[in-house]
Design an enzyme around this catalytic site. Structure first.
Site, PDB file in Angstrom:
ATOM      1  N   ASP A 135       0.992  -1.138   0.067  1.00  0.00           N
ATOM      2  CA  ASP A 135       0.119  -0.140  -0.024  1.00  0.00           C
ATOM      3  C   ASP A 135       0.743   1.105   0.047  1.00  0.00           C
ATOM      4  OD1 ASP A 135      -2.153   1.557   0.162  1.00  0.00           O
ATOM      5  OD2 ASP A 135      -2.735   0.869   2.129  1.00  0.00           O
ATOM      6  N   ASP A 324      -4.034  -2.732   5.559  1.00  0.00           N
ATOM      7  CA  ASP A 324      -4.382  -1.952   6.979  1.00  0.00           C
ATOM      8  C   ASP A 324      -5.685  -2.085   7.095  1.00  0.00           C
ATOM      9  OD1 ASP A 324      -4.863  -0.012   5.323  1.00  0.00           O
ATOM     10  OD2 ASP A 324      -3.421   1.414   6.632  1.00  0.00           O
ATOM     11  N   ASP A 328      -8.890  -4.513   2.796  1.00  0.00           N
ATOM     12  CA  ASP A 328      -7.458  -5.189   2.363  1.00  0.00           C
ATOM     13  C   ASP A 328      -7.714  -6.842   2.671  1.00  0.00           C
ATOM     14  OD1 ASP A 328      -6.446  -2.893   1.358  1.00  0.00           O
ATOM     15  OD2 ASP A 328      -5.632  -2.250   3.251  1.00  0.00           O
TER      16      ASP A 328
END
Length: 583
Positions: A135, A324, A328
Protein backbone atom coordinates in the site's frame (compact mmCIF):
# COMPACT_ATOMS: atom_id res chain seq x y z
CA UNK A 1 -24.04 8.01 0.73
CA UNK A 2 -22.76 6.97 4.16
CA UNK A 3 -21.38 3.45 4.23
CA UNK A 4 -21.79 0.95 7.04
CA UNK A 5 -19.10 1.63 9.65
CA UNK A 6 -18.95 5.39 8.97
CA UNK A 7 -18.58 7.55 12.11
CA UNK A 8 -20.35 10.89 12.55
CA UNK A 9 -18.48 12.52 15.45
CA UNK A 10 -20.41 15.80 15.38
CA UNK A 11 -23.80 17.16 14.36
CA UNK A 12 -27.19 15.63 13.78
CA UNK A 13 -29.24 14.29 10.90
CA UNK A 14 -31.60 11.63 9.60
CA UNK A 15 -30.87 8.99 6.98
CA UNK A 16 -32.56 6.30 4.91
CA UNK A 17 -31.16 2.76 5.21
CA UNK A 18 -30.72 1.31 1.72
CA UNK A 19 -28.91 -1.97 2.57
CA UNK A 20 -28.00 -4.08 5.60
CA UNK A 21 -25.75 -7.01 6.45
CA UNK A 22 -24.19 -8.79 3.49
CA UNK A 23 -25.59 -6.18 1.05
CA UNK A 24 -23.50 -3.34 2.52
CA UNK A 25 -20.01 -2.35 1.34
CA UNK A 26 -18.49 -4.13 4.35
CA UNK A 27 -20.64 -7.12 3.47
CA UNK A 28 -19.08 -7.05 0.00
CA UNK A 29 -15.64 -7.23 1.59
CA UNK A 30 -16.70 -10.26 3.62
CA UNK A 31 -17.95 -11.97 0.46
CA UNK A 32 -14.62 -11.27 -1.24
CA UNK A 33 -12.78 -12.75 1.76
CA UNK A 34 -14.87 -15.90 1.46
CA UNK A 35 -14.06 -16.10 -2.25
CA UNK A 36 -10.31 -15.80 -1.59
CA UNK A 37 -8.68 -19.23 -1.44
CA UNK A 38 -6.04 -20.36 1.05
CA UNK A 39 -2.80 -20.80 -0.89
CA UNK A 40 -0.42 -23.64 -0.04
CA UNK A 41 2.99 -22.21 0.87
CA UNK A 42 6.07 -23.07 -1.21
CA UNK A 43 7.59 -24.94 1.76
CA UNK A 44 4.55 -27.13 2.36
CA UNK A 45 4.38 -27.88 -1.37
CA UNK A 46 8.05 -28.85 -1.49
CA UNK A 47 7.96 -30.87 1.74
CA UNK A 48 4.85 -32.71 0.53
CA UNK A 49 6.50 -33.52 -2.81
CA UNK A 50 9.73 -34.51 -1.09
CA UNK A 51 7.86 -36.74 1.37
CA UNK A 52 6.12 -38.52 -1.51
CA UNK A 53 9.44 -39.19 -3.22
CA UNK A 54 10.99 -40.51 0.01
CA UNK A 55 7.94 -42.70 0.67
CA UNK A 56 8.03 -44.17 -2.83
CA UNK A 57 11.78 -44.82 -2.52
CA UNK A 58 11.40 -46.50 0.88
CA UNK A 59 8.52 -48.68 -0.29
CA UNK A 60 10.54 -49.62 -3.37
CA UNK A 61 13.51 -50.51 -1.17
CA UNK A 62 11.35 -52.73 1.04
CA UNK A 63 9.64 -54.34 -1.96
CA UNK A 64 12.96 -55.21 -3.63
CA UNK A 65 14.29 -56.69 -0.39
CA UNK A 66 11.18 -58.79 0.11
CA UNK A 67 11.00 -59.99 -3.53
CA UNK A 68 14.67 -60.97 -3.74
CA UNK A 69 14.49 -62.86 -0.46
CA UNK A 70 11.38 -64.78 -1.45
CA UNK A 71 12.88 -65.65 -4.86
CA UNK A 72 15.93 -67.03 -3.05
CA UNK A 73 13.71 -69.37 -1.04
CA UNK A 74 13.51 -67.47 2.25
CA UNK A 75 10.29 -67.81 4.31
CA UNK A 76 7.70 -65.14 3.52
CA UNK A 77 7.13 -64.20 7.19
CA UNK A 78 10.87 -63.83 7.78
CA UNK A 79 11.30 -61.65 4.68
CA UNK A 80 8.41 -59.42 5.70
CA UNK A 81 10.27 -58.68 8.94
CA UNK A 82 13.56 -58.28 7.10
CA UNK A 83 12.03 -55.87 4.58
CA UNK A 84 10.86 -53.58 7.38
CA UNK A 85 14.40 -53.10 8.74
CA UNK A 86 15.86 -51.13 5.77
CA UNK A 87 12.59 -49.18 5.47
CA UNK A 88 12.80 -48.07 9.11
CA UNK A 89 16.47 -47.17 8.68
CA UNK A 90 15.72 -45.00 5.64
CA UNK A 91 12.91 -42.96 7.26
CA UNK A 92 14.18 -39.45 8.20
CA UNK A 93 12.54 -39.32 11.64
CA UNK A 94 14.19 -36.06 12.65
CA UNK A 95 13.15 -34.10 9.55
CA UNK A 96 9.83 -32.73 10.80
CA UNK A 97 11.23 -31.92 14.25
CA UNK A 98 14.16 -29.94 12.84
CA UNK A 99 11.89 -28.19 10.29
CA UNK A 100 9.57 -27.06 13.11
CA UNK A 101 12.49 -25.96 15.31
CA UNK A 102 14.16 -24.08 12.45
CA UNK A 103 10.93 -22.24 11.65
CA UNK A 104 10.43 -21.44 15.34
CA UNK A 105 13.91 -19.93 15.60
CA UNK A 106 13.12 -17.92 12.47
CA UNK A 107 9.98 -16.59 14.16
CA UNK A 108 12.04 -15.53 17.19
CA UNK A 109 14.57 -13.69 15.03
CA UNK A 110 11.80 -11.91 13.12
CA UNK A 111 10.23 -10.63 16.34
CA UNK A 112 13.51 -8.82 17.02
CA UNK A 113 13.14 -7.20 13.59
CA UNK A 114 9.58 -5.92 14.20
CA UNK A 115 7.76 -8.80 12.51
CA UNK A 116 5.20 -11.09 14.17
CA UNK A 117 4.47 -14.37 12.39
CA UNK A 118 0.94 -15.72 12.82
CA UNK A 119 1.37 -18.89 10.73
CA UNK A 120 4.63 -20.84 11.04
CA UNK A 121 5.19 -21.76 7.33
CA UNK A 122 4.99 -18.06 6.49
CA UNK A 123 8.58 -17.74 7.77
CA UNK A 124 9.93 -19.61 4.76
CA UNK A 125 7.34 -18.19 2.34
CA UNK A 126 8.96 -14.78 2.74
CA UNK A 127 12.19 -16.24 1.43
CA UNK A 128 10.38 -17.46 -1.69
CA UNK A 129 8.69 -14.11 -2.41
CA UNK A 130 9.02 -12.87 -5.99
CA UNK A 131 6.63 -9.87 -5.79
CA UNK A 132 5.85 -7.50 -2.91
CA UNK A 133 2.61 -5.54 -3.32
CA UNK A 134 2.55 -2.64 -0.88
CA UNK A 135 0.00 0.00 0.00
CA UNK A 136 1.13 3.63 -0.16
CA UNK A 137 0.06 5.17 3.10
CA UNK A 138 1.85 4.03 6.23
CA UNK A 139 4.19 1.38 4.81
CA UNK A 140 6.62 3.15 2.48
CA UNK A 141 5.41 6.44 4.02
CA UNK A 142 5.19 7.57 7.65
CA UNK A 143 1.37 7.76 7.84
CA UNK A 144 1.70 11.30 9.24
CA UNK A 145 -0.35 13.59 7.04
CA UNK A 146 1.29 17.01 7.26
CA UNK A 147 -0.39 20.09 5.76
CA UNK A 148 2.18 21.88 3.60
CA UNK A 149 0.09 24.16 1.34
CA UNK A 150 -3.25 25.96 1.48
CA UNK A 151 -5.02 27.72 -1.38
CA UNK A 152 -7.87 29.93 -0.13
CA UNK A 153 -9.31 33.38 -0.68
CA UNK A 154 -7.30 33.84 -3.86
CA UNK A 155 -4.05 33.34 -2.00
CA UNK A 156 -1.44 30.58 -1.59
CA UNK A 157 -0.06 29.74 1.82
CA UNK A 158 2.94 27.57 2.75
CA UNK A 159 2.72 25.71 6.05
CA UNK A 160 5.95 24.57 7.73
CA UNK A 161 6.46 21.81 10.28
CA UNK A 162 6.80 18.04 10.16
CA UNK A 163 4.45 15.27 11.26
CA UNK A 164 2.45 15.83 14.43
CA UNK A 165 5.01 18.07 16.13
CA UNK A 166 3.27 21.32 17.31
CA UNK A 167 5.74 23.59 15.53
CA UNK A 168 5.57 25.52 12.25
CA UNK A 169 4.60 28.75 10.52
CA UNK A 170 2.03 29.98 8.00
CA UNK A 171 3.58 31.89 5.11
CA UNK A 172 1.73 33.92 2.46
CA UNK A 173 3.15 34.12 -1.05
CA UNK A 174 1.51 37.50 -1.67
CA UNK A 175 0.09 36.66 -5.11
CA UNK A 176 -3.73 36.87 -5.09
CA UNK A 177 -5.25 34.71 -7.84
CA UNK A 178 -8.87 33.93 -8.73
CA UNK A 179 -9.73 30.26 -8.10
CA UNK A 180 -11.70 29.38 -11.21
CA UNK A 181 -12.42 25.77 -12.27
CA UNK A 182 -9.41 25.54 -14.57
CA UNK A 183 -7.13 26.97 -11.92
CA UNK A 184 -8.47 24.56 -9.30
CA UNK A 185 -7.74 21.59 -11.58
CA UNK A 186 -4.25 22.90 -12.21
CA UNK A 187 -3.63 23.29 -8.48
CA UNK A 188 -4.84 19.75 -7.76
CA UNK A 189 -2.63 18.31 -10.52
CA UNK A 190 0.34 20.38 -9.35
CA UNK A 191 -0.06 19.26 -5.77
CA UNK A 192 -0.39 15.67 -6.93
CA UNK A 193 2.89 15.85 -8.87
CA UNK A 194 4.53 16.91 -5.60
CA UNK A 195 3.20 13.76 -3.88
CA UNK A 196 0.58 15.78 -1.97
CA UNK A 197 -2.91 14.58 -1.08
CA UNK A 198 -5.54 17.29 -1.64
CA UNK A 199 -8.75 18.04 0.24
CA UNK A 200 -11.27 20.65 -0.92
CA UNK A 201 -13.23 22.56 1.73
CA UNK A 202 -16.67 24.12 1.12
CA UNK A 203 -19.52 25.49 3.20
CA UNK A 204 -23.27 26.01 2.96
CA UNK A 205 -25.55 28.24 5.05
CA UNK A 206 -28.62 26.41 6.39
CA UNK A 207 -31.52 27.58 8.47
CA UNK A 208 -31.21 26.78 12.20
CA UNK A 209 -32.78 23.43 13.12
CA UNK A 210 -32.40 21.90 9.64
CA UNK A 211 -32.23 18.08 9.99
CA UNK A 212 -33.09 16.95 6.44
CA UNK A 213 -31.53 17.63 3.07
CA UNK A 214 -33.53 16.79 -0.04
CA UNK A 215 -30.56 17.69 -2.20
CA UNK A 216 -27.08 19.10 -1.93
CA UNK A 217 -27.33 22.86 -1.29
CA UNK A 218 -25.25 25.37 -3.17
CA UNK A 219 -21.75 25.29 -1.67
CA UNK A 220 -19.15 28.01 -1.44
CA UNK A 221 -15.59 26.80 -2.06
CA UNK A 222 -13.36 27.84 0.80
CA UNK A 223 -10.11 26.50 -0.57
CA UNK A 224 -7.75 23.56 -0.98
CA UNK A 225 -5.54 21.92 1.60
CA UNK A 226 -2.51 19.91 0.40
CA UNK A 227 -1.00 17.32 2.72
CA UNK A 228 2.29 15.48 2.50
CA UNK A 229 2.88 12.01 3.94
CA UNK A 230 6.69 11.85 3.76
CA UNK A 231 8.39 8.57 2.75
CA UNK A 232 10.18 6.69 5.50
CA UNK A 233 13.93 7.11 5.55
CA UNK A 234 14.54 3.40 4.88
CA UNK A 235 11.82 2.94 2.25
CA UNK A 236 13.89 3.76 -0.84
CA UNK A 237 16.96 1.72 0.30
CA UNK A 238 14.67 -1.20 1.14
CA UNK A 239 13.05 -1.07 -2.31
CA UNK A 240 16.50 -1.01 -3.91
CA UNK A 241 17.59 -3.98 -1.80
CA UNK A 242 14.50 -5.96 -2.80
CA UNK A 243 15.07 -5.22 -6.47
CA UNK A 244 18.73 -6.21 -6.15
CA UNK A 245 17.45 -9.50 -4.72
CA UNK A 246 15.31 -10.00 -7.83
CA UNK A 247 12.02 -9.16 -6.08
CA UNK A 248 9.51 -6.96 -7.90
CA UNK A 249 7.97 -4.19 -5.77
CA UNK A 250 4.54 -2.83 -6.72
CA UNK A 251 2.65 -0.01 -4.98
CA UNK A 252 -1.15 -0.24 -5.01
CA UNK A 253 -3.17 2.70 -3.71
CA UNK A 254 -6.56 4.31 -3.94
CA UNK A 255 -5.00 7.79 -4.21
CA UNK A 256 -4.88 10.17 -7.15
CA UNK A 257 -2.70 9.16 -10.12
CA UNK A 258 -0.34 12.13 -9.80
CA UNK A 259 0.15 11.53 -6.07
CA UNK A 260 0.79 7.83 -6.60
CA UNK A 261 3.32 8.54 -9.36
CA UNK A 262 5.19 11.12 -7.26
CA UNK A 263 5.41 8.90 -4.17
CA UNK A 264 6.49 5.99 -6.35
CA UNK A 265 9.33 8.07 -7.81
CA UNK A 266 10.44 9.12 -4.32
CA UNK A 267 10.88 5.49 -3.22
CA UNK A 268 12.34 4.27 -6.51
CA UNK A 269 9.24 3.00 -8.36
CA UNK A 270 9.12 4.74 -11.72
CA UNK A 271 7.28 4.25 -14.97
CA UNK A 272 3.68 4.34 -16.12
CA UNK A 273 0.83 4.27 -13.59
CA UNK A 274 -2.12 1.95 -14.18
CA UNK A 275 -5.47 3.18 -12.86
CA UNK A 276 -8.43 1.23 -11.58
CA UNK A 277 -10.43 2.27 -14.66
CA UNK A 278 -7.72 0.85 -16.93
CA UNK A 279 -7.57 -2.34 -14.88
CA UNK A 280 -11.30 -2.80 -15.24
CA UNK A 281 -10.94 -2.50 -19.02
CA UNK A 282 -8.33 -5.31 -19.13
CA UNK A 283 -9.58 -8.80 -19.85
CA UNK A 284 -8.40 -11.72 -17.73
CA UNK A 285 -6.00 -12.70 -20.53
CA UNK A 286 -4.55 -9.19 -20.87
CA UNK A 287 -4.27 -8.44 -17.14
CA UNK A 288 -1.17 -10.57 -16.23
CA UNK A 289 0.96 -8.82 -18.87
CA UNK A 290 -0.27 -5.38 -17.82
CA UNK A 291 0.41 -6.09 -14.15
CA UNK A 292 3.88 -7.54 -14.84
CA UNK A 293 5.12 -4.36 -16.56
CA UNK A 294 3.60 -1.87 -14.10
CA UNK A 295 5.01 -0.87 -10.71
CA UNK A 296 2.43 1.70 -9.51
CA UNK A 297 -1.37 1.34 -9.45
CA UNK A 298 -3.75 4.18 -8.52
CA UNK A 299 -7.49 4.48 -7.78
CA UNK A 300 -7.68 0.73 -7.16
CA UNK A 301 -10.71 -0.87 -5.47
CA UNK A 302 -10.66 -3.90 -3.10
CA UNK A 303 -12.01 -6.17 -5.87
CA UNK A 304 -9.23 -5.02 -8.17
CA UNK A 305 -6.56 -5.70 -5.53
CA UNK A 306 -7.81 -9.25 -5.34
CA UNK A 307 -7.75 -9.49 -9.12
CA UNK A 308 -4.18 -8.16 -9.23
CA UNK A 309 -2.98 -10.83 -6.80
CA UNK A 310 -4.64 -13.61 -8.78
CA UNK A 311 -3.16 -12.29 -12.04
CA UNK A 312 0.35 -12.42 -10.59
CA UNK A 313 -0.23 -15.87 -9.09
CA UNK A 314 -1.29 -17.10 -12.53
CA UNK A 315 2.33 -16.40 -13.56
CA UNK A 316 3.58 -18.61 -10.69
CA UNK A 317 4.69 -15.63 -8.61
CA UNK A 318 4.87 -15.86 -4.82
CA UNK A 319 3.06 -12.75 -3.60
CA UNK A 320 3.50 -10.77 -0.38
CA UNK A 321 0.65 -8.26 0.02
CA UNK A 322 0.45 -5.49 2.62
CA UNK A 323 -2.74 -3.90 3.92
CA UNK A 324 -4.26 -2.20 6.94
CA UNK A 325 -7.97 -1.66 6.26
CA UNK A 326 -11.05 -3.84 6.21
CA UNK A 327 -11.14 -3.60 2.42
CA UNK A 328 -7.61 -5.09 2.22
CA UNK A 329 -8.69 -8.37 3.85
CA UNK A 330 -9.61 -10.27 0.62
CA UNK A 331 -6.23 -9.57 -1.02
CA UNK A 332 -4.38 -10.36 2.22
CA UNK A 333 -6.03 -13.75 2.41
CA UNK A 334 -5.52 -14.55 -1.29
CA UNK A 335 -1.82 -13.61 -1.29
CA UNK A 336 0.80 -16.25 -0.54
CA UNK A 337 1.67 -14.17 2.50
CA UNK A 338 -0.56 -11.39 3.80
CA UNK A 339 1.15 -8.62 5.77
CA UNK A 340 -0.95 -6.45 8.10
CA UNK A 341 0.04 -3.26 9.89
CA UNK A 342 0.41 -3.60 13.66
CA UNK A 343 -0.03 0.05 14.61
CA UNK A 344 -2.59 1.36 12.15
CA UNK A 345 -4.14 -1.88 10.92
CA UNK A 346 -7.68 -3.01 11.61
CA UNK A 347 -8.42 -6.27 13.42
CA UNK A 348 -10.01 -7.66 10.25
CA UNK A 349 -6.77 -7.10 8.33
CA UNK A 350 -4.69 -8.70 11.10
CA UNK A 351 -6.93 -11.76 11.23
CA UNK A 352 -6.62 -12.23 7.46
CA UNK A 353 -2.83 -11.82 7.45
CA UNK A 354 0.01 -14.29 7.93
CA UNK A 355 2.32 -11.76 9.57
CA UNK A 356 2.10 -8.36 11.23
CA UNK A 357 4.57 -5.47 11.10
CA UNK A 358 4.81 -3.96 14.57
CA UNK A 359 6.37 -0.75 13.19
CA UNK A 360 4.35 -0.55 9.91
CA UNK A 361 7.65 -0.02 8.06
CA UNK A 362 8.42 -1.35 4.55
CA UNK A 363 12.04 -1.89 5.62
CA UNK A 364 10.79 -4.56 8.04
CA UNK A 365 9.41 -6.52 5.06
CA UNK A 366 12.89 -6.50 3.52
CA UNK A 367 14.32 -7.71 6.85
CA UNK A 368 11.71 -10.47 7.00
CA UNK A 369 12.61 -11.59 3.46
CA UNK A 370 16.24 -11.86 4.57
CA UNK A 371 15.25 -14.04 7.51
CA UNK A 372 12.94 -16.15 5.35
CA UNK A 373 15.69 -16.85 2.85
CA UNK A 374 18.02 -17.77 5.69
CA UNK A 375 15.47 -20.20 7.11
CA UNK A 376 15.05 -21.94 3.75
CA UNK A 377 18.83 -22.17 3.31
CA UNK A 378 19.14 -23.79 6.73
CA UNK A 379 16.40 -26.30 5.95
CA UNK A 380 18.10 -27.28 2.70
CA UNK A 381 21.45 -27.60 4.48
CA UNK A 382 19.90 -29.88 7.09
CA UNK A 383 18.17 -32.09 4.52
CA UNK A 384 21.34 -32.37 2.41
CA UNK A 385 23.22 -33.29 5.59
CA UNK A 386 20.74 -35.74 7.15
CA UNK A 387 19.42 -37.60 4.11
CA UNK A 388 22.65 -39.53 3.25
CA UNK A 389 22.59 -41.15 6.70
CA UNK A 390 19.03 -42.39 6.21
CA UNK A 391 19.71 -43.64 2.71
CA UNK A 392 23.00 -45.19 3.83
CA UNK A 393 21.35 -47.00 6.74
CA UNK A 394 18.67 -48.37 4.45
CA UNK A 395 21.22 -49.54 1.90
CA UNK A 396 23.45 -51.19 4.53
CA UNK A 397 20.51 -53.13 5.96
CA UNK A 398 19.25 -54.04 2.49
CA UNK A 399 22.68 -55.30 1.46
CA UNK A 400 22.86 -57.46 4.58
CA UNK A 401 19.39 -58.90 4.03
CA UNK A 402 20.07 -59.63 0.37
CA UNK A 403 23.46 -61.12 1.25
CA UNK A 404 21.90 -63.40 3.82
CA UNK A 405 24.36 -62.48 6.60
CA UNK A 406 24.16 -60.80 10.00
CA UNK A 407 22.70 -57.31 10.22
CA UNK A 408 25.57 -54.76 10.44
CA UNK A 409 23.40 -52.52 12.65
CA UNK A 410 20.46 -53.40 14.88
CA UNK A 411 17.14 -51.49 14.93
CA UNK A 412 17.90 -50.20 18.46
CA UNK A 413 21.22 -48.86 17.18
CA UNK A 414 19.45 -47.13 14.28
CA UNK A 415 17.20 -45.51 16.88
CA UNK A 416 20.31 -44.41 18.83
CA UNK A 417 21.74 -42.68 15.75
CA UNK A 418 18.45 -40.93 15.00
CA UNK A 419 18.05 -39.75 18.59
CA UNK A 420 21.63 -38.59 19.11
CA UNK A 421 23.71 -37.89 16.01
CA UNK A 422 20.86 -36.55 13.87
CA UNK A 423 19.37 -34.34 16.59
CA UNK A 424 22.61 -33.19 18.28
CA UNK A 425 24.27 -32.26 15.00
CA UNK A 426 21.05 -31.23 13.25
CA UNK A 427 19.96 -28.56 15.73
CA UNK A 428 22.88 -26.16 15.00
CA UNK A 429 21.41 -25.75 11.51
CA UNK A 430 18.37 -24.09 13.11
CA UNK A 431 20.55 -21.21 14.37
CA UNK A 432 22.98 -21.04 11.45
CA UNK A 433 23.47 -17.34 10.47
CA UNK A 434 22.35 -16.34 7.00
CA UNK A 435 24.96 -15.87 4.26
CA UNK A 436 26.25 -12.36 3.53
CA UNK A 437 25.12 -12.44 -0.09
CA UNK A 438 21.62 -13.68 0.65
CA UNK A 439 19.94 -10.49 -0.68
CA UNK A 440 22.08 -10.43 -3.80
CA UNK A 441 20.63 -13.67 -5.12
CA UNK A 442 17.53 -13.94 -7.31
CA UNK A 443 14.43 -15.52 -5.73
CA UNK A 444 14.15 -19.27 -5.92
CA UNK A 445 12.09 -20.57 -8.81
CA UNK A 446 8.85 -21.81 -7.14
CA UNK A 447 8.73 -24.70 -9.60
CA UNK A 448 12.11 -26.11 -8.56
CA UNK A 449 12.17 -29.10 -6.16
CA UNK A 450 13.52 -28.89 -2.64
CA UNK A 451 16.84 -30.42 -3.76
CA UNK A 452 18.43 -29.61 -7.10
CA UNK A 453 20.03 -32.30 -9.24
CA UNK A 454 23.48 -31.32 -7.99
CA UNK A 455 22.43 -31.62 -4.35
CA UNK A 456 20.65 -34.91 -5.00
CA UNK A 457 23.84 -36.25 -6.59
CA UNK A 458 25.80 -35.12 -3.52
CA UNK A 459 23.36 -36.88 -1.18
CA UNK A 460 23.66 -40.12 -3.16
CA UNK A 461 27.47 -39.82 -3.27
CA UNK A 462 27.73 -39.52 0.52
CA UNK A 463 25.22 -42.34 0.96
CA UNK A 464 27.37 -44.54 -1.29
CA UNK A 465 30.50 -43.71 0.77
CA UNK A 466 28.62 -44.59 3.97
CA UNK A 467 27.43 -47.86 2.44
CA UNK A 468 30.92 -48.83 1.32
CA UNK A 469 32.60 -47.67 4.51
CA UNK A 470 30.12 -49.17 7.00
CA UNK A 471 29.45 -52.44 5.18
CA UNK A 472 33.11 -52.86 4.26
CA UNK A 473 34.43 -52.22 7.78
CA UNK A 474 31.75 -54.49 9.27
CA UNK A 475 33.19 -57.44 7.35
CA UNK A 476 36.80 -56.25 7.78
CA UNK A 477 36.50 -56.18 11.56
CA UNK A 478 34.98 -59.66 11.68
CA UNK A 479 37.55 -61.07 9.25
CA UNK A 480 40.30 -59.74 11.51
CA UNK A 481 39.00 -61.27 14.72
CA UNK A 482 36.56 -58.67 16.02
CA UNK A 483 33.35 -59.81 17.69
CA UNK A 484 29.92 -59.15 16.18
CA UNK A 485 29.25 -56.46 18.83
CA UNK A 486 32.55 -54.72 18.05
CA UNK A 487 31.87 -54.78 14.31
CA UNK A 488 28.42 -53.28 14.85
CA UNK A 489 29.90 -50.61 17.12
CA UNK A 490 32.30 -49.70 14.31
CA UNK A 491 29.34 -49.32 11.92
CA UNK A 492 27.48 -47.02 14.35
CA UNK A 493 30.58 -44.86 14.80
CA UNK A 494 31.21 -44.73 11.05
CA UNK A 495 27.80 -43.12 10.64
CA UNK A 496 28.20 -40.79 13.63
CA UNK A 497 31.73 -39.56 12.89
CA UNK A 498 31.10 -39.26 9.14
CA UNK A 499 28.00 -37.17 9.84
CA UNK A 500 30.19 -34.95 12.03
CA UNK A 501 32.74 -34.45 9.24
CA UNK A 502 30.01 -33.97 6.64
CA UNK A 503 28.40 -31.32 8.87
CA UNK A 504 31.28 -28.96 8.05
CA UNK A 505 30.71 -29.59 4.33
CA UNK A 506 27.06 -28.56 4.72
CA UNK A 507 27.62 -25.29 6.59
CA UNK A 508 27.85 -23.86 3.09
CA UNK A 509 26.25 -25.55 0.12
CA UNK A 510 28.80 -24.36 -2.43
CA UNK A 511 31.73 -22.79 -0.54
CA UNK A 512 34.36 -24.37 1.73
CA UNK A 513 34.09 -23.12 5.31
CA UNK A 514 35.39 -25.09 8.28
CA UNK A 515 36.74 -22.84 11.01
CA UNK A 516 34.83 -19.82 9.75
CA UNK A 517 31.66 -21.86 10.13
CA UNK A 518 32.54 -22.73 13.73
CA UNK A 519 33.40 -19.11 14.54
CA UNK A 520 30.14 -17.70 13.20
CA UNK A 521 27.99 -20.45 14.75
CA UNK A 522 29.46 -21.63 18.07
CA UNK A 523 26.68 -24.20 18.42
CA UNK A 524 28.44 -26.25 15.74
CA UNK A 525 31.39 -26.71 18.09
CA UNK A 526 29.07 -27.47 21.00
CA UNK A 527 27.24 -30.08 18.92
CA UNK A 528 30.50 -31.68 17.80
CA UNK A 529 31.79 -32.01 21.36
CA UNK A 530 28.42 -33.32 22.55
CA UNK A 531 28.36 -35.98 19.83
CA UNK A 532 31.89 -37.17 20.63
CA UNK A 533 30.93 -37.38 24.31
CA UNK A 534 27.77 -39.46 23.75
CA UNK A 535 29.55 -41.73 21.26
CA UNK A 536 32.33 -42.35 23.81
CA UNK A 537 29.63 -43.18 26.35
CA UNK A 538 27.92 -45.48 23.84
CA UNK A 539 31.19 -47.27 23.09
CA UNK A 540 32.81 -47.62 26.53
CA UNK A 541 30.12 -47.38 29.25
CA UNK A 542 29.20 -50.94 30.43
CA UNK A 543 25.51 -50.14 30.88
CA UNK A 544 25.37 -48.72 27.32
CA UNK A 545 27.16 -51.82 26.02
CA UNK A 546 24.46 -53.96 27.59
CA UNK A 547 21.58 -51.75 26.53
CA UNK A 548 22.62 -51.15 22.91
CA UNK A 549 24.73 -54.27 22.29
CA UNK A 550 27.87 -52.17 21.72
CA UNK A 551 31.48 -52.96 22.67
CA UNK A 552 34.71 -51.00 23.39
CA UNK A 553 36.95 -50.30 20.38
CA UNK A 554 40.70 -50.09 20.03
CA UNK A 555 42.84 -47.39 18.42
CA UNK A 556 43.08 -49.20 15.07
CA UNK A 557 39.30 -49.43 14.73
CA UNK A 558 38.92 -45.71 15.48
CA UNK A 559 41.59 -44.93 12.87
CA UNK A 560 39.57 -46.70 10.21
CA UNK A 561 36.38 -44.96 11.32
CA UNK A 562 38.05 -41.52 11.13
CA UNK A 563 39.51 -42.41 7.71
CA UNK A 564 36.01 -42.89 6.26
CA UNK A 565 34.93 -39.54 7.72
CA UNK A 566 37.98 -37.69 6.36
CA UNK A 567 37.49 -39.31 2.96
CA UNK A 568 33.88 -38.10 2.89
CA UNK A 569 34.86 -34.55 3.81
CA UNK A 570 37.62 -34.45 1.18
CA UNK A 571 35.47 -35.82 -1.62
CA UNK A 572 32.67 -33.29 -1.00
CA UNK A 573 35.10 -30.36 -0.80
CA UNK A 574 36.60 -31.42 -4.13
CA UNK A 575 33.08 -31.61 -5.56
CA UNK A 576 32.51 -28.00 -4.41
CA UNK A 577 35.73 -26.82 -6.03
CA UNK A 578 35.18 -28.67 -9.33
CA UNK A 579 32.78 -26.08 -10.89
CA UNK A 580 35.14 -23.23 -9.96
CA UNK A 581 38.14 -25.02 -11.44
CA UNK A 582 36.22 -25.59 -14.69
CA UNK A 583 35.43 -21.87 -14.84
Amino acid sequence: MAYSGTFAPYGQGAGLVTATGADTEIGLVHRLVDQATDVQTPLTKKIAHFSKLVTVAILGLAAVTFAVGVLRGQPVAEMLTAAVAPAVGAIPEGLHAVVAITLAFGVARMVRRNVIIRRLPAVETLGSTTVICTDKTGTPTRNQMTVTDIAAGGRRYEVTGTGYAPHGDLRLDGRPEPLDRRRIDELVEGYGRCALRVLAFARADLAPGTTRLDGLPRLTLLGLQAMHDPPRDQAAPAVRACRAAGIQVKMITGDHVATARAVGEQIGLEGAVLTGTELAACSDDELPDAVERTAVFARVSPEQKLRLVRALQSRSHVIAMTGDGVNDAPALKQADIGIAMGRGGTEVAKESADMILTDDDFASIKAAVEEGRGVFDNLVKFIVWALPANIGLGLVLMAAVLGGGELPILPVQVLWLNMTAVLILGLPFAVEPRDDDIMRRPPRDPSLPLLTRALTARVLLVAAILLAGAFGLFHWEQDHGASLAEARTVVVNVFAVTLLAYLFNCLSIDRPMVWRGVRRNPWVGVGALALLAVQALYTYAPFMNELFHSAPLGTDAWTRVVAVAVLTYGVIELAKWAPRLRQ
